[in-house]
Design an enzyme around this catalytic site. Structure first.
Site, PDB file in Angstrom:
ATOM      1  N   ASP A   1       0.687  -1.392   0.068  1.00  0.00           N
ATOM      2  CA  ASP A   1      -0.029   0.122   0.278  1.00  0.00           C
ATOM      3  C   ASP A   1       0.832   1.177   0.132  1.00  0.00           C
ATOM      4  OD1 ASP A   1      -2.499  -0.434  -0.182  1.00  0.00           O
ATOM      5  OD2 ASP A   1      -2.717  -0.845   2.102  1.00  0.00           O
TER       6      ASP A   1
HETATM    7  C1  GLC Z   1      -2.066  -3.665   5.473  1.00  0.00           C
HETATM    8  C2  GLC Z   1      -3.073  -3.586   4.268  1.00  0.00           C
HETATM    9  C3  GLC Z   1      -2.862  -4.547   3.364  1.00  0.00           C
HETATM   10  C4  GLC Z   1      -1.719  -4.143   2.536  1.00  0.00           C
HETATM   11  C5  GLC Z   1      -0.483  -4.250   3.460  1.00  0.00           C
HETATM   12  C6  GLC Z   1       0.893  -4.071   3.087  1.00  0.00           C
HETATM   13  O1  GLC Z   1      -1.830  -4.974   5.989  1.00  0.00           O
HETATM   14  O2  GLC Z   1      -4.424  -4.143   5.189  1.00  0.00           O
HETATM   15  O3  GLC Z   1      -3.906  -4.568   2.211  1.00  0.00           O
HETATM   16  O4  GLC Z   1      -1.567  -5.234   1.616  1.00  0.00           O
HETATM   17  O5  GLC Z   1      -0.799  -3.452   4.693  1.00  0.00           O
HETATM   18  O6  GLC Z   1       0.730  -2.727   2.491  1.00  0.00           O
END
Ligand code: GLC
Length: 842
Positions: free
Chosen positions: A534
């Site tokens: 993210d």
């Molecule tokens: C958090 C989010 C997930 C994402 C991860 C890595 O766990 O909920 O959707 O893939 O972060 O950024």
């Protein structure tokens, strides 16, 4: 004399007795027989919790009695006011006071320790399967409290038993208290005008001395009311926090002044801070005798509707029955997969705690935890997250998983990509606006040099996960007819009935087509606003090798589905797409010793050896192996580079080295200090993918090593470092670039749960559903001489014994099913009965 000498020398020769005392774990221990973790001190390093009920009704119960309850949606229909940021020692939404008459005065304590902080002689909190149980002793009383939600009900029960364990008789009162939240959880914190004007609490006395406290925000009066009541008669109550705490709230939760009076004030609350405090007179409890009562906190459309449940749980026999039913639910759920391997910690995680956590993530996505606070629309049911969570429960509750799968499919856009998340209550209400585009909304107005949007408003991975989820469902159940079912696509502003519809198969096709049609300069799928990571939000045009691998994996899944459907042409078409992207990847993404992670729109690589920060990424190596687009030496070399550069004793880091300051060009990832979360932290979700990739390479010893180093149960002796609950996976552990290396955070709601469970059961133990039957393809540590497992699959039970006489990691030499040798490692579909599967590795 002689005898003495003999004895002495014999004692010397005798094998050394283990006299060294094993230090008792500082915080608690696993009771595997009871399937509990037993905490022995309330002073956990940070707040720990458990979950009760489901998203339909339920929430969090922390280890010191605080409860966060909601019905259907934590943001839009919250019931109790749990403020997670308050110190551990503060009241948070609920407690129980026990009051003992002491001459003219009272001694008061809480069995939860919080909020009275009165010293207890004994304190235990049993973290159980969807229940919490405390056993506390003080002033000659033993108090046992059990909190749970009966399966399928809208009621939180609190079963309180007070026993006089000293002599004489003791006059005891029990005062349970709840504090209510406005149903819109965020408003409770941001609006101190409208909210308190609407909050209303009324007491309804019944003829026989029972009372029901009814609470609602005014506009909910005719639609959804909360209530608190008990099975027994009540002396008095308070509904107004100000009255209960006393002296215009100079009284505190630690010492509510009203508890110095024989009775509470029967205060109702026409506005303000609504609480429900009941004065339950247990009366004089004789030595060895127990007084028992059970409180109910529920929500129904009206008290009239609630009457049935209220009556039911006022009968303690029904409370016991409901508790037994809950235990049966778990027994049945866990019986889907049980293993017996030479590793006890692995067994306990795989047999109890990990599938339990998967049930929790399936329910709550990333919506409600002590870290994801469930306020407003910043979260909801995450498309990417829930698609993955569902795979962790697919063997156990495929039909329930299907309900959520369909919801997710219904927020896929007609173009094929998906909305990032949706609010469950809004979806239920069909309000035309249930889904949103996640964090990409923040960059909506940012334009590039030509005046076009600089960032995508879609994620490059969301829509691909669901292909894996649906394939999992089909393999588990064999119910291919699902593919013909019509489900709407998401078109904002329209009611569901007015939206374009497509079969489930069509939904999957559009997912793949979207990625196929959104490729970048190197022919790799675009990043979109983000991929799994993210925190890496490069401007539109960037390509992601993670999305590449996920797309390739989704294509493999689709080929499997089309093959099962007998559509050869479609299989060929998707095979072509797969080969195209595999080639594009191999032509462009090898950096010399590992795979590149992203290319920006101008073709610059990220996750490359020439980069200053973020030279190598974990997912960049594991996923190409998982999807088969990396093969041969490069697959191995990528994984070996990962081992060399990213592995630590507490888990594999997601990247290294971490960015050392905020860099607007890369954004999110550089908002963390080096070693935290996505910026060089041990982002645990990525670790099971490393395990899976290693099993694909046949390296069972390595896979197991990666498994063990993140097993939370193994951290029970180092909780002053780890800090997080040892009975569930946290989302992240601080990496070795951080001073607090080894510290876990964001417990419970993490994709780590589903994927570690899949890694353990489907790849290490190697038992997985296929369209044709149950595959047994273990990849285990070579030291193991074998293992046993029971797996329920399509109505039958498979009792599997694996022998490993030559101490290999992988490779089935022989499979015997019900006494007959078969020519593969796939046990047939039986649909009923118990079947013996004997496997020899070699
Ligand atoms: C958090 C989010 C997930 C994402 C991860 C890595 O766990 O909920 O959707 O893939 O972060 O950024």
């Amino acid at each position: 004399m002689a005898t003495k000498t003999v004895k002495k020398s014999a004692a010397k020769k005798a094998p050394a007795k283990k006299t060294a005392k094993v230090a008792a774990p500082k915080y608690g221990y696993f009771d595997d027989a009871a399937k509990e973790y037993v905490l022995t001190t309330p002073a956990t390093p940070i707040k720990w919790c458990n979950y009760v009920g489901t998203l339909n009704f339920g929430g969090i119960v922390d280890t010191t009695g605080g409860t966060l309850v909601c019905k259907g949606d934590p943001a839009l229909n919250r019931i109790t006011k749990y403020i997670a940021q308050m110190p551990c020692s503060d009241f948070k939404a609920s407690t129980i006071y026990i009051r003992i008459k002491d001459g003219k005065n009272y001694k008061i304590f809480s069995p939860f320790y919080v909020p009275t902080l009165v010293k207890l002689d004994k304190w235990e909190c049993h973290v159980g399967l969807s229940y919490m149980r405390w056993i506390a002793e003080a002033f000659g009383l033993r108090v046992q409290v059990t909190i749970f939600v009966p399966t399928g009900s809208n009621t939180l029960l609190q079963d309180i038993q007070v026993t006089n364990i000293a002599g004489g008789s003791k006059e005891v009162d029990i005062i349970p208290v709840y504090e209510f939240s406005h149903f819109e959880a965020e408003k409770q914190l941001t609006n101190a005008d409208w909210v308190p004007q609407t909050m209303t609490l009324k007491g309804h006395w019944e003829k026989d001395g029972h009372v029901v406290l009814e609470q609602y925000a005014y506009m909910k009066r005719d639609y959804a009311v909360n209530y608190v009541t008990a099975d027994c008669k009540v002396g008095s109550f308070d509904g107004d926090r100000r009255v209960f705490l006393g002296q215009n709230e100079m009284g505190s939760w630690a010492n509510p002044l009203s508890l110095q009076n024989k009775e509470l004030a029967n205060s109702e609350c026409d506005r303000g801070d609504n609480i429900a405090a009941l004065m339950i007179h247990a009366g004089k409890i004789a030595a060895k005798k127990t007084f028992r009562t059970c409180t109910q906190l529920g929500q129904e459309q009206s008290l009239k509707v609630a009457a049935k449940a209220i009556k039911k749980y006022r009968d303690l026999k029904n409370v016991d029955k409901a508790f037994d039913e809950l235990a049966k639910f778990w027994e049945n759920y866990l019986s889907t997969i049980q293993v017996n391997t030479p590793d006890a910690a692995f067994n306990s995680m795989v047999n109890v705690h990990n599938p339990r956590q998967c049930h929790t993530t399936k329910n709550w996505s990333r919506y409600l935890s002590l870290y994801q606070l469930g306020y407003g629309t910043s979260r909801g049911i995450g498309y990417r997250d829930s698609s993955q969570d569902l795979m962790g429960v697919m063997s156990h509750m495929p039909e329930e998983a299907l309900v959520l799968t369909k919801n997710l499919l219904s927020v896929q856009r007609p173009e094929g990509n998906a909305m990032h998340q949706y609010a469950p209550l809004a979806l239920e209400e069909d309000n035309g606006n249930e889904a949103n585009a996640g964090d990409s909304r923040e960059k909506k107005g940012v334009l590039d040099e030509n005046g076009n949007p600089a960032y995508a408003d879609w994620y490059g991975d969301d829509h691909l996960w669901i292909v894996l989820t649906v394939a999992n469902y089909l393999r588990e159940t064999g119910k291919m007819e699902l593919l013909n079912e019509e489900i709407p696509f998401y078109e904002a502003g329209k009611k569901r009935a007015q939206r374009e519809k497509g079969t489930v198969l069509e939904h999957l096709k559009r997912s793949l087509k979207f990625s196929r049609e959104h490729l970048g300069k190197h022919g790799l799928p675009l990043l979109g606003f983000a991929d799994w990571n993210d925190c890496m939000n490069l401007p539109l045009g960037a390509e992601s090798t993670f999305n590449t691998a996920l797309y390739a994996k989704a294509l493999l899944e689709m080929m499997g589905i089309e093959e099962a459907l007998g559509d050869k042409e479609a299989v060929e078409m998707y095979k072509g797409w797969y080969e195209d992207v595999k080639k594009a990847f191999n032509d462009s993404a090898w950096d010399g010793k590992w795979w590149t992670r992203w290319f920006d729109k101008d073709g610059n690589g990220y996750g490359v050896s020439s980069a200053k920060y973020g030279k190598i990424y974990c997912n960049g190596q594991s996923w190409p192996v998982i999807s088969g687009i990396a093969f041969g030496d490069r697959a191995v070399q990528g994984m070996d580079s990962l081992n060399k550069l990213l592995n630590t004793k507490y888990g594999v880091k997601s990247s290294t080295p971490g960015y050392r300051g905020f860099e607007p060009a890369v954004g999110g990832i550089s908002t963390y200090p080096p070693g935290a979360k996505e910026n060089g932290g041990i982002f645990l979700h990525t670790n099971p993918w490393v395990m899976i990739a290693e099993t694909i390479l046949g390296r069972g010893d390595k896979a197991f090593e990666y498994y063990c180093q993140i097993n939370p149960a193994s951290k029970n002796g180092i909780l002053d470092i780890f800090e997080s609950e040892p009975y569930c996976y946290p989302q992240n552990i601080l990496g070795d670039e951080h001073k607090q290396f080894g510290m876990g955070r964001n417990a419970w709601l993490s994709g780590t749960s589903s994927w570690t469970y899949q890694a353990a059961t489907q790849f290490i133990i190697g038992i997985r559903a296929s369209f044709d039957g149950l595959v047994v393809d273990p990849c285990i540590p070579s030291a193991w001489a074998g293992f046993e497992a029971t797996r329920k699959f399509r109505g039958a039970t498979y009792q599997i014994t694996v022998k490993n006489p030559n101490h290999v990691c992988k490779g089935v030499a022989k499979m015997v099913v019900d006494g007959q040798e078969i020519d593969s490692n796939v046990a047939p579909v039986f649909t009923k009965g118990v079947h013996k599967v004997e496997v020899t590795l070699g």
